[in-house]
Structure formats: structure tokens, C-alpha cells
Design an enzyme around this catalytic site. Sequence first.
Site, PDB file in Angstrom:
ATOM      1  CB  THR A 239      -0.906   0.013   1.247  1.00  0.00           C
ATOM      2  OG1 THR A 239      -1.693  -1.169   1.239  1.00  0.00           O
ATOM      3  CG2 THR A 239      -1.823   1.218   1.261  1.00  0.00           C
ATOM      4  N   PRO A 241       0.322   5.864  -0.310  1.00  0.00           N
ATOM      5  CG  PRO A 241       1.449   7.740   0.533  1.00  0.00           C
ATOM      6  CD  PRO A 241       1.694   6.378  -0.032  1.00  0.00           C
ATOM      7  CB  SER A 242      -1.558   7.807  -4.682  1.00  0.00           C
ATOM      8  OG  SER A 242      -0.354   7.192  -5.118  1.00  0.00           O
ATOM      9  CB  SER A 243      -1.386   2.556  -4.758  1.00  0.00           C
ATOM     10  OG  SER A 243      -0.930   3.350  -5.774  1.00  0.00           O
ATOM     11  CD1 TRP A 271      -1.701   3.964   7.588  1.00  0.00           C
ATOM     12  CD2 TRP A 271      -3.071   3.503   5.882  1.00  0.00           C
ATOM     13  NE1 TRP A 271      -2.516   5.034   7.421  1.00  0.00           N
ATOM     14  CE2 TRP A 271      -3.371   4.799   6.383  1.00  0.00           C
ATOM     15  CE3 TRP A 271      -3.817   3.016   4.815  1.00  0.00           C
ATOM     16  CZ2 TRP A 271      -4.387   5.582   5.841  1.00  0.00           C
ATOM     17  CZ3 TRP A 271      -4.826   3.804   4.291  1.00  0.00           C
ATOM     18  CH2 TRP A 271      -5.090   5.065   4.800  1.00  0.00           C
ATOM     19  CB  SER A 273       0.958  -4.800   9.872  1.00  0.00           C
ATOM     20  OG  SER A 273      -0.355  -4.311   9.861  1.00  0.00           O
ATOM     21  CD  GLU A 484      -6.384 -10.832   2.689  1.00  0.00           C
ATOM     22  OE1 GLU A 484      -6.999 -11.829   2.990  1.00  0.00           O
ATOM     23  OE2 GLU A 484      -6.190 -10.511   1.520  1.00  0.00           O
ATOM     24  CB  THR A 486     -12.215  -3.073   0.688  1.00  0.00           C
ATOM     25  OG1 THR A 486     -12.470  -3.074  -0.719  1.00  0.00           O
ATOM     26  CG2 THR A 486     -11.148  -2.080   1.026  1.00  0.00           C
ATOM     27  CG  ASN A 487     -15.417  -7.368   3.563  1.00  0.00           C
ATOM     28  OD1 ASN A 487     -14.245  -7.749   3.530  1.00  0.00           O
ATOM     29  ND2 ASN A 487     -16.228  -7.659   4.563  1.00  0.00           N
TER      30      ASN A 487
END
Lengths: 677, 255
Positions: A239, A241-243, A271, A273, A484, A486-487
Site C-alpha cells: 500500500t 498513499p495513492s494506491s 500503513w 503492519s 487484505e 476491502t469487502n
Amino acid sequence: MLGGLAAAAGTRIMGKEIEAEAQRPRQTWRPGQPPAMTAKTMSSRPTALLGQPRPGPARRPYAGGAAQLALDKSDSHLSDALNKEKPAKAESKSFAVAMFKGQLTTDQVFPYPSVLNQEQTEFLKELVEPVSRFFEEVNDPAKNDTLEMVEETTLQGLKELGAFGLQVPSELGGVGLCNTQYARLVEIVGMHDLAVGITLGAHQSIGFKGILLFGTKAQKEKYLPKLASGETLAAFCLTEPSSGSDAASIRTSAVPSPCGKYYTLNGSKLWISNGGLADIFTVFAKTPVTDPATGAVKEKITAFVVERGFGGVTHGPPEKKMGIKASNTAEVFFDGVRVPSENVLGEVGSGFKVAMHILNNGRFGMAAALAGTMRGIITKAVDYATNRIQFGEKIHNFGLIQEKLARMVMLQYVTESMAYMVSANMDQGSTDFQIEAAISKIFGSEAAWKVTDECIQIMGGMGFMKEPGVERVLRDLRIFRIFEGTNDILRLFVALQGCMDKGKELSGLGSALKNPFGNAGLLLGEAGKQLRRRAGLGSGLSLSGIVHPELSRSGELAVQALEQFATVVEAKLIKHKKGIVNEQFLLQRLADGAIDLYAMVVVLSRASRSLSEGHHTAQHEKMLCDTWCIEAAARIREGMAALQSDPRQHELYRNFKSISKALVERGGVVTSNPLGF
Amino acid sequence: MAELRALVAVKRVIDYAVKIRVKPDKTGVVTDGVKHSMNPFCEIAVEEAVRLKEKKLVKEVIAVSCGPAQCQETIRTALAMGADRGIHVEVPPAEAERLGPLQVAQVLAKLAEKEKVDLVLLGKQAIDDDCNQTGQMTAGFLDWPQGTFASQVTLEGDKLKVEREIDGGLETLRLKLPAVVTTDLRLNEPRYATLPNIMKAKKKKIEVIKPGDLGVDLTSKLSVISVEDPPQRTAGVKVETTEDLVAKLKEIGRI
């Protein structure tokens, strides 16, 4: 026809980290262990009754002779025509793929798979105890949440426990678990502390999973032992900031050196982990790839194993979050990092595929963990309901509470059944489980949220207080619907990927129509199917003999639902063709139908097994199964009917679009309040 | 000095956290499908033995358990904690119910001699029968010195210094080896079996033998007549004055 579309829309991945999931490359067993094939897994299954010549005497454990005869009659006239037309390629055994086509491919779903042999089962039992004890006695989730980090003694204890290398082969210092064994342990983690779960999962489920799946021998031997012991931690860096969902748009770049010995990595990831703790990073970056045929240079994603020690790797402070606070989340910056060419993971330019595989492989683990979370939460809810007295009675005597508890446990039962089915399918060597895995992630994350939210409701004000710990779990759970994949993205994926095969079939039919005589069988079969469905005669499909007789009514509901579902899929594909990829209102509803349908089948399978094996909870499971199927079948029936024949559907979609447009123009709510100011 | 060998006896009991239920026929408690684990005091004994081994004072730790097939799970736990090998003295389930300290002590005594160990370690008592006899009887059969309720164990040459927790406080004994020690709560805190150790334990051997092989006769002179729940606690009664208290006590025949 839809090949690339599903890939494009469905494989947008958020780089958000998941917590524990399995990985194992699609191999079945640990080296040296024979696959535990039982008579059940080896038997031939009644595959799609239409569209294929019957493979052989179908094994239906509950079939009576009469049922078999009835089925024989119903499709004999079609099978004659079809014998001329053979399937061109190996059909996928995935139930989900088949259901979109209106077929019942039960290989992977009936009977409910049992894949562990005696030794694996006993070994697993020995592991459950120490892991449970650790989480009950040593780990303090409330403390971790308050500190916003995992206590040092706990982290150390986890490393000594061996929890950081559960799936690394034992030769390289890990515990060497298969997917199903992994799921069982992950259930324990999920029950106690999701933040620790993410720390562990970001490390081994995605952080270094790429090395397990795609690493060369040298890469594995170099990195896995220290990763397994926890001496070094890993992180998955996708990930930016723009993706987020649009993972293909990442901008981090890895430029090859002229000498070809290294790449220079520049970019920043968001972000991540374990970003602040890790020493080993799986980083996805754009690399220039030359097409050998045309000589054109394109930017494609490549995966790299990057060591913090390479220099130029820095990270930001820990992000302040709503939940999983103890899990470290940070920005990671790559500034002129020199990455040796030996550290390319997989092939240059195949990074997207690497990322997809990693995430796909781990998804069921999330469902397993969340099944554990729900189990713990339900215990708390029941404990409260059986002790709290209001209006002179224990509140579990009131209907409202009873319905809440019943719904909670059904959601838990479905999630758990999905998790262990997918893990078993993977252990059995199945390679086509991506739709089912996605479904289990969507279902599990939403179920866990509802269950925990409802638990707080049952507990009333007490649920809202910090001490019982339920509010912490709710906060921890929110991210599971987002990272992981988004739903929302995963729903598009389920719908589009599911439609893909059907779409190919239809376009195949389209070309068959151009050459009708050579493709008579295909057309006859198709025409026959359509005729029967439209006449409401059903497709001749049945689960009779496959599900336990006590569940036959629910089995029928499932088959009817499948027929209704497939009818709509076909109609919409014929109507929209490739354009279906933009019909998100439709795709969402198709996905919901698919999820409900898979859920029905999964619980039918599990409850059937319990009944036939005489488990002492079999009758209870039958109730759970029947109750679930009644409501799921109704949802599918109404949902598909609305899609198919409700003239207002289009008005709805147009309205959604217009309302949204107006909001966007206004920058917020369009109306003022009733007072006008 | 690391030529010493230790025998640790472990018992499989119902897990301490389980709510015990009495069987309707009053012959015992419900054990079917109930969670079992190693007796907590036995865990402490295993831990002590393993620590002695880590300090290189003991060369080999043998874990032994008497009972039905499931005992092997308990022995495996001991192996995962660090014992070198195991011995399962197999007793069929029906007979196992009547195994008591006397029988087990005979088995342990015979094994201690057969294996030529220098130290026998046990938990002070089992949490299911609370007998607190096996260690003492074993020492008796072997005619070895014993240090029971040990809260500290130190090896001093060929002697064992044992600090014991007794009602009056702490008593320190010096025992000549070979000796029997039973462990009390504060002796140590047992380690968690780690997953890699559980894996390694799979390769360690467990020898299965029968009590007859040791020449031990398991007949018991005790028979259980009945097992019952303790009486339900009845509510208390509050009184206002001391005179009321005396009157009440006389009323219920207590004084």
C-alpha cells in the site's frame, strides 16, 4: 470473455495486513508424508448432470435406488446428445465456479473434508494446549491495547513458543504445519487477542509468505531460519498513499543498475503492519520490463526481499488507530535502497501475481481466526444472558435475546465451516479456491462484527464499558472488513471471477451458434437447460443422496437457490456482456447471492457429516443448518427475483447514482434541516 | 559430577479448571470427554528435573506414568518440557481406577532399581485424590531418604539439600543420595512446552511395559463404596446479640 476483467477489478489489493492465515504453496503434504487420501476423497462424485457425460457410478452415500432411477431417467435423453461433445479442458472443481454456471460440482464440498491423518491430528492436539495456555496466562490483551504495543515479555514468550514460524518447514527451524493445523492454532489467537494476531500474521502470513511460496532455495535458506525463530520480523509492503485498492497503480520504483547486479528502490509505503519492527520487507515496486517480442518497455510490478540492513530504509512513528492498537503500523520509506538482483522474489514483472497468491493463500486463516473470536464473544454473551436478571427473570428467557444468541451462533458456525473447508481443500491439493477464500473473508469479517456488536447489545451498558473487553474486540474487528482486500472489492471479485467461466461458456455458445451443426450437443444441452429452467421444471440437479436424509429439505432449498441464482447470472451476462464489469449495483447483489449460496452448501456439508458420524452435537447442528438455509434461501429467492423481474430495480440504480451525484456537487448533504436554516 | 540420573513420576488428572461432576451411579466422577492434563505438582517435579539437567548436574531424566493409554499424552508433555525418554506402565482402564499410592509406589520403587536412578522426583500430591502418600511410600519401599514438600533443592556433591515447607515454617534437610523428593508449589514455575520442543519430543522414545514385567501385583485392599457431592451449603442465619447466638447454637444442637 471476462478473463482480464476479473483480474483487473478483482485483484485490486489493499496492502493492509491480515492476521494469521495459512500459506503453504499449493502442495498437499509436508515432505515425506503421504497425503491422507481416504475412501471419501477418492470416490467419484456426481458432477454436473447436464453438459457432461456421466463419469461413472456416482457415489451417493444416502442414495436409495428409487432416487437414482429418477435421476437416470431425467437426463438420459440429453446425455445421448452430449456424448458427441466432450469437455475441451479440465473443468475446475470449485463449487463456486460451478454454481455460477448452474452446476453442482460437489467434489470439494461433499463430504465435509477431513484431511489430517492420525499423526497430524495427535500432533495438533499437543500444540493446542501450550498455545491456549500462553494466551490465557501470559498475554494480556487489555494491557497491550493500553500500551499500544505488545508487551516485551509476551513477544519474547511468543518467539520461544515457536509462534513466529508455524508454517516454515521444520528443516529450516519452523513447526511445519499444514493449512488445517494452522487454522486450528490461529483460532486460538483470534479468540484471545487480534492485535497479537495481526503482529504474527503480518509477519508470517504475508510478511515472508512470498519467500515460502516463490523463494529460491538460496533465499529460503538465507532468510527463513531467523524469521521462524522470530529473531527477525517481516512486513508486507504494498500500500501507498495513492494506491490502496488500486494496487496496480503503485509508484514505488526499482530501477535496475546498468551492470545488472542490483536495483535502486525509491518510494514510500503506508500503513505497513510491523513496519516499525521488521528487518525483512517484501516490497512491491514498478520495474521496467522489456517485451522480448516487440522491444517495448513497460512498467510492471516486481516483488523484492529487502533487508533493513541494505541502508536507506526508514520508518515513521506508530500510527494511532481505532483498534489492533498493539500492532505496530507505520510508514516505511525507501530512499535509494540498493537491492541485490538475487533478492527478486519470483520473476521480474510478476509481482502482481506474487501479491495475489500471497493474499489468496492466507485468506482462510482470517476466517479461522474470526471463528475463534466469535466463539469467545458468544461465550461472554451467553454468560451475561444466563446471569443477568431483569423483570424478575434471567434475560435469556426473553425472545429478543434468544434470537440474538441464535443468530450469533449461526454466523459463527458458517464462518468456522467455511474456514476449515477452504483449508482442507487447500491441503487436498486444490488449486482453484480463490472465490471460496474471498467469500470466507467477506463473510467472516462481517459476521464477526455483527456478533460482537450484538454481544455488546445483549450486555447493555456493561458491553460499552472497557472492563469486560468486548468493546476492544469490536474496535479490533473493524479493520478486518477493510484490509487484505476491502469487502467491496472482494465482492466485485467474487461476482466477476464467478461470471468469468460462465461468460466464456456463453461466448463459446455464441460461436457455436455460428456453426450449429458441429456443436449440436452443446446447443442442445444449453437449450434443454434453459427450457427446463424457464418452465420452472428445475435443472434436474439434486443433492439427494449427497446430504444426509435429515437435511433433505434444506438440500432442496439449496438446489432451488442455485437454480434461481444461475438463471439470473446467465440472463445478466447475456444482457450486459462485457459491460457487466461496470454494473456494480448488480455485481454486489450477485456476490451476496453467491455468498449466501456457498454458506448454505458449507453448513449442509458439515451438518451432514456430523449426522452420519453420530456426533453428539449433530441434532443441534441440524437445527443451525436448517435455520440458516431457510433464511438464506429466502434472501436469494427475493434478491434474484428483484434482479430479474422487478421493474423498479433500474429506477433504484438510477436514483442511487443521481443522489450520489448531487451530494458530490453539493459537497455534503443537499437538504438543510426541516427548519430551512 | 553429571552422572546422576533422575526418574520423574507424572500423573494424568482432570484439569484443575474443570468443574467436577459426580457420576449418577456414585461410583466416581465423570471422566469421559473431560479435559485432562498433567498434575500441577508433577509439572513442578519435571521442571526441577529438567533444570538440574540444564545445570549439568543430572545426565538423564526419565518420565514415567502408570495408567491407561492416554497416559502417553502426559508423558509426551514431560518430554516436551525436556525429559529424555519416557516409560509408560500400562494398566487397563478398569484396573487403573483402582490404582492407589501403594500400587504406584511399588511400581516406582521397582523401576528406580531397574533403571538405577539416583533421584526420584514426584509432585507432593495429586489434585484428584490428594493422597500425599506415593512419594513417602516409594522411599519406604526403596529404603531411601526422602525430602517432601520441597521448596528448594540443591545438589551438594553426593548429598541433596532440601528445604521443606512445613506448618511451622521451613525445615532444611541434607539427604544422602539416592533419595526421593516430592515437590511443593513454590519450588519453581514450570516452563511452557514450546512448539519446537513438542516437535522434538515426538522423536523421543516411550517404552511401554506392564506391571507384571516388574513383578508388581496391583491388587488393592481398598474399594470405593460411594462418591458423593459435598452437601449443598445452606444459607447462614444472622442474629442480633450474643445471647441470641448462644440460644441459636443450642437450638441446633451445636453446644
